[in-house]
Design an enzyme around this catalytic site. Sequence first.
Site, PDB file in Angstrom:
ATOM      1  N   TYR A  60      -0.498   8.322  -3.095  1.00  0.00           N
ATOM      2  CA  TYR A  60      -0.513   7.859  -4.483  1.00  0.00           C
ATOM      3  C   TYR A  60      -1.713   8.480  -5.223  1.00  0.00           C
ATOM      4  O   TYR A  60      -1.717   8.577  -6.440  1.00  0.00           O
ATOM      5  CB  TYR A  60      -0.672   6.341  -4.533  1.00  0.00           C
ATOM      6  N   GLY A  61      -2.730   8.853  -4.455  1.00  0.00           N
ATOM      7  CA  GLY A  61      -4.016   9.230  -5.051  1.00  0.00           C
ATOM      8  C   GLY A  61      -3.995  10.467  -5.926  1.00  0.00           C
ATOM      9  O   GLY A  61      -4.958  10.741  -6.645  1.00  0.00           O
TER      10      GLY A  61
ATOM     11  N   CYS B  19     -11.447   3.216  -1.422  1.00  0.00           N
ATOM     12  CA  CYS B  19     -10.115   3.570  -0.909  1.00  0.00           C
ATOM     13  C   CYS B  19      -9.953   2.802   0.394  1.00  0.00           C
ATOM     14  O   CYS B  19     -10.887   2.727   1.201  1.00  0.00           O
ATOM     15  CB  CYS B  19     -10.028   5.071  -0.663  1.00  0.00           C
ATOM     16  N   THR B  20      -8.766   2.225   0.568  1.00  0.00           N
ATOM     17  CA  THR B  20      -8.583   1.320   1.709  1.00  0.00           C
ATOM     18  C   THR B  20      -8.626   2.036   3.064  1.00  0.00           C
ATOM     19  O   THR B  20      -8.738   1.380   4.096  1.00  0.00           O
ATOM     20  CB  THR B  20      -7.263   0.536   1.562  1.00  0.00           C
ATOM     21  N   HIS B  21      -8.527   3.350   3.060  1.00  0.00           N
ATOM     22  CA  HIS B  21      -8.659   4.085   4.332  1.00  0.00           C
ATOM     23  C   HIS B  21     -10.121   4.173   4.803  1.00  0.00           C
ATOM     24  O   HIS B  21     -10.385   4.285   5.997  1.00  0.00           O
ATOM     25  CB  HIS B  21      -8.165   5.524   4.164  1.00  0.00           C
TER      26      HIS B  21
ATOM     27  N   ASP C  69       0.853  -1.200   0.000  1.00  0.00           N
ATOM     28  CA  ASP C  69       0.000   0.000   0.000  1.00  0.00           C
ATOM     29  C   ASP C  69       0.883   1.241   0.000  1.00  0.00           C
ATOM     30  O   ASP C  69       2.085   1.164   0.271  1.00  0.00           O
ATOM     31  CB  ASP C  69      -0.914  -0.002   1.239  1.00  0.00           C
ATOM     32  N   SER C  70       0.266   2.385  -0.260  1.00  0.00           N
ATOM     33  CA  SER C  70       1.012   3.633  -0.218  1.00  0.00           C
ATOM     34  C   SER C  70       1.339   4.039   1.224  1.00  0.00           C
ATOM     35  O   SER C  70       2.231   4.846   1.451  1.00  0.00           O
ATOM     36  CB  SER C  70       0.195   4.744  -0.888  1.00  0.00           C
TER      37      SER C  70
ATOM     38  N   CYS D  63      -4.351  -1.265  -2.264  1.00  0.00           N
ATOM     39  CA  CYS D  63      -4.525   0.172  -2.452  1.00  0.00           C
ATOM     40  C   CYS D  63      -5.363   0.305  -3.717  1.00  0.00           C
ATOM     41  O   CYS D  63      -4.991  -0.239  -4.767  1.00  0.00           O
ATOM     42  CB  CYS D  63      -3.153   0.815  -2.632  1.00  0.00           C
ATOM     43  N   ASN D  64      -6.481   0.974  -3.609  1.00  0.00           N
ATOM     44  CA  ASN D  64      -7.347   1.101  -4.779  1.00  0.00           C
ATOM     45  C   ASN D  64      -6.651   1.835  -5.908  1.00  0.00           C
ATOM     46  O   ASN D  64      -6.811   1.489  -7.082  1.00  0.00           O
ATOM     47  CB  ASN D  64      -8.625   1.844  -4.400  1.00  0.00           C
ATOM     48  N   THR D  65      -5.870   2.850  -5.552  1.00  0.00           N
ATOM     49  CA  THR D  65      -5.193   3.644  -6.577  1.00  0.00           C
ATOM     50  C   THR D  65      -4.200   2.764  -7.340  1.00  0.00           C
ATOM     51  O   THR D  65      -4.163   2.766  -8.574  1.00  0.00           O
ATOM     52  CB  THR D  65      -4.472   4.836  -5.926  1.00  0.00           C
TER      53      THR D  65
ATOM     54  N   GLU E  82      -5.403   9.884   8.322  1.00  0.00           N
ATOM     55  CA  GLU E  82      -3.982   9.789   8.699  1.00  0.00           C
ATOM     56  C   GLU E  82      -3.673  10.689   9.895  1.00  0.00           C
ATOM     57  O   GLU E  82      -2.738  10.440  10.634  1.00  0.00           O
ATOM     58  CB  GLU E  82      -3.098  10.178   7.502  1.00  0.00           C
TER      59      GLU E  82
HETATM   60  N1  DGL Z   1      -4.498   3.608  -0.125  1.00  0.00           N
HETATM   61  C1  DGL Z   1      -4.909   4.515  -1.174  1.00  0.00           C
HETATM   62  C2  DGL Z   1      -6.127   3.940  -1.904  1.00  0.00           C
HETATM   63  O1  DGL Z   1      -6.736   2.948  -1.493  1.00  0.00           O
HETATM   64  C3  DGL Z   1      -5.201   5.910  -0.673  1.00  0.00           C
HETATM   65  C4  DGL Z   1      -4.049   6.685  -0.108  1.00  0.00           C
HETATM   66  C5  DGL Z   1      -3.194   7.419  -1.114  1.00  0.00           C
HETATM   67  O2  DGL Z   1      -3.654   8.342  -1.794  1.00  0.00           O
HETATM   68  O3  DGL Z   1      -2.010   7.073  -1.192  1.00  0.00           O
HETATM   69  O4  DGL Z   1      -6.503   4.464  -2.924  1.00  0.00           O
END
Ligand code: DGL
Length: 290
Positions: A44-45, A190-192, A12-13, A75-77, A157
């Site tokens: 990453y987004g 998004c995983t958050h 993940d990011s 990570c979805n991104t 975060e």
């Molecule tokens: N974990 C990223 C996702 O699921 C979001 C956080 C990021 O932007 O890095 O898209």
Amino acid sequence: MDARNNPILVIDSGLGGLTVVRALLNRLPGERIIYFGDTARLPYGTKTPETIQHYIHQIVQWGLRHQPKHVVLACNTASALALPVMRGRFSPIPITGVVEPGARAAAGATNIPEPVIGVIATEATIRSGAYARAIHGRRHRAKLILTSTPLLVPMIEEGRSSDDPLVQLALKQYLKSMIDHKIDVLVLGCTHYPLLKKAIRTVVGPQVSIIDSAYQCAEDVAARLSRANLWASLRSGDDRNRFLAYVTDDPDRFAKLAPRFLGFVVDSPLRVAPEVLYQQEIRPAMCQPA
Ligand code: DGL
């Protein structure tokens, strides 16, 4: 060596992928998980596909030293922008993500012939069109409402949770058009976001099916390991002992925030500086004869 006892590499990011780790630990009680959080280069987004593919390539390459039996882009991104490319480059290592399982669950969440499905995600995920393609591939008559919600990741975060007034205000704004369009299903893309599920539920109401891509991803990995006869043959101890984390920056901050995502306390992860990831790219060239 028995490949069944090799670990699952989860990438993940930053911290968000820990929601996937939690779901994996619950679903697969014999598995060991190596987690890599690219905390130095988060978010990453907001980045381009090329940059995200470069980062993920470096991390998968680095992770090969652990001989993973399965790699999860948690990570979805990264799933939206790098998954097909990584599958091609690292074949035959199985690499899966969170977008397909989430989209599959969203498409199957209702019998309504023309459901209204909302997706909230990072800017890069929405821009990629990955959710739109994956949902429409299964439910072509679904009406989609796709909204990027960039303030949510930094708020999570920062340690803000569902009862925080700023979180509630942001959610009301971001979800307004979805409520106006009477969504039937909402994908947390998004995983958050599962950390804000309580507040999201309050805003959208009890009638909306909320799809948590972390949970769906764990179900998907379990099914794939089962089909490949790769379930770990040994029970590997309690959750804490089955989990080893690496980050590219600030291990102490990671250790402080991780329990919110995981539900248990972790030791400070090991640090892999981004320079190490870049060096592994140039090392083969340096070995070439002059
Ligand atoms: N974990 C990223 C996702 O699921 C979001 C956080 C990021 O932007 O890095 O898209």
